[in-house]
Write a protein that holds these residues in place. Structure first.
Motif, PDB file in Angstrom:
ATOM      1  N   THR A  48     -13.418  23.509  -3.937  1.00 30.65           N
ATOM      2  CA  THR A  48     -13.582  22.731  -5.168  1.00 30.65           C
ATOM      3  C   THR A  48     -14.434  21.524  -4.825  1.00 30.65           C
ATOM      4  O   THR A  48     -14.706  21.258  -3.660  1.00 30.65           O
ATOM      5  CB  THR A  48     -12.235  22.257  -5.760  1.00 30.65           C
ATOM      6  OG1 THR A  48     -11.574  21.443  -4.802  1.00 30.65           O
ATOM      7  CG2 THR A  48     -11.349  23.415  -6.175  1.00 30.65           C
TER       8      THR A  48
ATOM      9  N   ILE B  88     -14.226  30.679 -10.147  1.00 31.27           N
ATOM     10  CA  ILE B  88     -13.264  30.709 -11.243  1.00 31.27           C
ATOM     11  C   ILE B  88     -13.541  29.484 -12.095  1.00 31.27           C
ATOM     12  O   ILE B  88     -13.523  28.363 -11.607  1.00 31.27           O
ATOM     13  CB  ILE B  88     -11.809  30.688 -10.734  1.00 31.27           C
ATOM     14  CG1 ILE B  88     -11.520  31.935  -9.897  1.00 31.27           C
ATOM     15  CG2 ILE B  88     -10.842  30.584 -11.922  1.00 31.27           C
ATOM     16  CD1 ILE B  88     -10.154  31.943  -9.244  1.00 31.27           C
TER      17      ILE B  88
ATOM     18  N   THR C 157      -5.920  23.646 -12.111  1.00 33.81           N
ATOM     19  CA  THR C 157      -6.687  23.920 -10.910  1.00 33.81           C
ATOM     20  C   THR C 157      -5.845  23.708  -9.655  1.00 33.81           C
ATOM     21  O   THR C 157      -5.913  24.505  -8.717  1.00 33.81           O
ATOM     22  CB  THR C 157      -7.941  23.024 -10.877  1.00 33.81           C
ATOM     23  OG1 THR C 157      -8.742  23.343 -12.018  1.00 33.81           O
ATOM     24  CG2 THR C 157      -8.748  23.230  -9.616  1.00 33.81           C
TER      25      THR C 157
ATOM     26  N   LEU D 121      -3.371  26.667  -9.469  1.00 32.94           N
ATOM     27  CA  LEU D 121      -4.096  27.907  -9.181  1.00 32.94           C
ATOM     28  C   LEU D 121      -4.581  27.929  -7.735  1.00 32.94           C
ATOM     29  O   LEU D 121      -4.454  28.937  -7.042  1.00 32.94           O
ATOM     30  CB  LEU D 121      -5.279  28.062 -10.138  1.00 32.94           C
ATOM     31  CG  LEU D 121      -6.175  29.279  -9.931  1.00 32.94           C
ATOM     32  CD1 LEU D 121      -5.390  30.572 -10.122  1.00 32.94           C
ATOM     33  CD2 LEU D 121      -7.363  29.212 -10.871  1.00 32.94           C
ATOM     34  N   GLY D 122      -5.130  26.819  -7.282  1.00 32.53           N
ATOM     35  CA  GLY D 122      -5.607  26.731  -5.905  1.00 32.53           C
ATOM     36  C   GLY D 122      -4.488  26.961  -4.899  1.00 32.53           C
ATOM     37  O   GLY D 122      -4.668  27.662  -3.899  1.00 32.53           O
TER      38      GLY D 122
ATOM     39  N   VAL E 228     -12.232  27.176 -14.924  1.00 32.64           N
ATOM     40  CA  VAL E 228     -11.060  26.777 -15.694  1.00 32.64           C
ATOM     41  C   VAL E 228     -11.615  26.187 -16.985  1.00 32.64           C
ATOM     42  O   VAL E 228     -12.062  25.052 -17.031  1.00 32.64           O
ATOM     43  CB  VAL E 228     -10.183  25.767 -14.916  1.00 32.64           C
ATOM     44  CG1 VAL E 228      -9.005  25.312 -15.766  1.00 32.64           C
ATOM     45  CG2 VAL E 228      -9.705  26.396 -13.608  1.00 32.64           C
TER      46      VAL E 228
ATOM     47  N   TYR F 272     -14.691  29.409  -5.317  1.00 36.05           N
ATOM     48  CA  TYR F 272     -14.942  28.060  -5.835  1.00 36.05           C
ATOM     49  C   TYR F 272     -14.274  27.941  -7.202  1.00 36.05           C
ATOM     50  O   TYR F 272     -14.484  28.784  -8.071  1.00 36.05           O
ATOM     51  CB  TYR F 272     -16.444  27.807  -5.971  1.00 36.05           C
ATOM     52  CG  TYR F 272     -16.767  26.372  -6.324  1.00 36.05           C
ATOM     53  CD1 TYR F 272     -16.921  25.418  -5.332  1.00 36.05           C
ATOM     54  CD2 TYR F 272     -16.896  25.969  -7.650  1.00 36.05           C
ATOM     55  CE1 TYR F 272     -17.195  24.107  -5.642  1.00 36.05           C
ATOM     56  CE2 TYR F 272     -17.170  24.654  -7.966  1.00 36.05           C
ATOM     57  CZ  TYR F 272     -17.322  23.720  -6.958  1.00 36.05           C
ATOM     58  OH  TYR F 272     -17.592  22.407  -7.274  1.00 36.05           O
ATOM     59  N   ILE F 273     -13.483  26.901  -7.386  1.00 34.66           N
ATOM     60  CA  ILE F 273     -12.846  26.671  -8.686  1.00 34.66           C
ATOM     61  C   ILE F 273     -13.594  25.541  -9.382  1.00 34.66           C
ATOM     62  O   ILE F 273     -13.670  24.423  -8.886  1.00 34.66           O
ATOM     63  CB  ILE F 273     -11.352  26.330  -8.551  1.00 34.66           C
ATOM     64  CG1 ILE F 273     -10.613  27.443  -7.809  1.00 34.66           C
ATOM     65  CG2 ILE F 273     -10.750  26.112  -9.943  1.00 34.66           C
ATOM     66  CD1 ILE F 273      -9.132  27.165  -7.580  1.00 34.66           C
ATOM     67  N   CYS F 274     -14.151  25.866 -10.527  1.00 33.84           N
ATOM     68  CA  CYS F 274     -14.928  24.931 -11.344  1.00 33.84           C
ATOM     69  C   CYS F 274     -14.039  24.460 -12.494  1.00 33.84           C
ATOM     70  O   CYS F 274     -13.486  25.282 -13.219  1.00 33.84           O
ATOM     71  CB  CYS F 274     -16.166  25.666 -11.858  1.00 33.84           C
ATOM     72  SG  CYS F 274     -17.218  24.712 -12.949  1.00 33.84           S
ATOM     73  N   TYR F 275     -13.922  23.159 -12.673  1.00 38.51           N
ATOM     74  CA  TYR F 275     -13.017  22.630 -13.697  1.00 38.51           C
ATOM     75  C   TYR F 275     -13.464  21.239 -14.133  1.00 38.51           C
ATOM     76  O   TYR F 275     -14.237  20.576 -13.448  1.00 38.51           O
ATOM     77  CB  TYR F 275     -11.581  22.575 -13.167  1.00 38.51           C
ATOM     78  CG  TYR F 275     -11.385  21.559 -12.061  1.00 38.51           C
ATOM     79  CD1 TYR F 275     -10.811  20.321 -12.329  1.00 38.51           C
ATOM     80  CD2 TYR F 275     -11.795  21.817 -10.758  1.00 38.51           C
ATOM     81  CE1 TYR F 275     -10.643  19.380 -11.326  1.00 38.51           C
ATOM     82  CE2 TYR F 275     -11.629  20.889  -9.756  1.00 38.51           C
ATOM     83  CZ  TYR F 275     -11.051  19.670 -10.043  1.00 38.51           C
ATOM     84  OH  TYR F 275     -10.902  18.732  -9.051  1.00 38.51           O
TER      85      TYR F 275
ATOM     86  N   ILE G  61      -9.997  28.157  -0.742  1.00 41.08           N
ATOM     87  CA  ILE G  61     -10.354  27.545  -2.019  1.00 41.08           C
ATOM     88  C   ILE G  61     -11.382  26.450  -1.809  1.00 41.08           C
ATOM     89  O   ILE G  61     -11.204  25.568  -0.968  1.00 41.08           O
ATOM     90  CB  ILE G  61      -9.102  26.949  -2.707  1.00 41.08           C
ATOM     91  CG1 ILE G  61      -8.010  28.011  -2.841  1.00 41.08           C
ATOM     92  CG2 ILE G  61      -9.458  26.338  -4.058  1.00 41.08           C
ATOM     93  CD1 ILE G  61      -8.461  29.297  -3.510  1.00 41.08           C
TER      94      ILE G  61
END
Length: 126
Positions: free
Chosen positions: A50, A75, A34, A37-38, A77, A22-25, A48
């Motif tokens: 989000t 992750i 993001t 990166l994803g 950001v 999970y990308i947190c931004y 990925i």
């Protein structure tokens, strides 16, 4: 090594199992990073997650825990606005609750890490 002299480390997902990250931004100042990166992580075999992956027909606040339970890691950001984002703070707290032993990798931009009274690391502008 890149032309500019920076080293690049890319770890390909060698397992047959899907590893979900999970990308947190914060959308206003973290979306550009993001997105890139994803795309890189997806090329390396990671799935990925989000917030846009959450259905538009569902309630974000109630659907997020279910999504975060699937994530092997988060992750963060860490852009300057991320510290002040209600959504970023909610995602971090929810991940800690859903994945008490889960790993959070922070990528910090123009900020410093500090500890608050709950013991969590947050970001504060310089």
């Amino acid at each position: 090594m890149t032309k500019e002299g920076h080293h690049t480390l890319a770890v390909k997902n060698q397992s047959n199992a899907s590893i979900e990250v999970y990308i947190c931004y914060e959308r206003n100042d973290g979306r550009w990073y993001t997105t890139a990166l994803g795309a890189l992580l997806a090329e390396l075999g990671y799935t990925i997650l989000t917030d846009p992956a959450l259905s538009r027909n569902t309630d974000y606040w109630h659907s997020l825990p279910q999504t975060l339970r699937r994530a092997s890691a988060m992750i963060l950001v860490g852009t300057p606005r991320a510290f002040y984002s209600e959504f970023v703070n909610f995602e971090l707290e929810t991940f800690r609750r859903c994945q008490p032993n889960g790993m959070i990798l922070s990528i910090v931009f123009d900020a410093i890490a500090v500890r608050n009274e709950q013991g969590l690391f947050w970001l504060r502008d310089k």
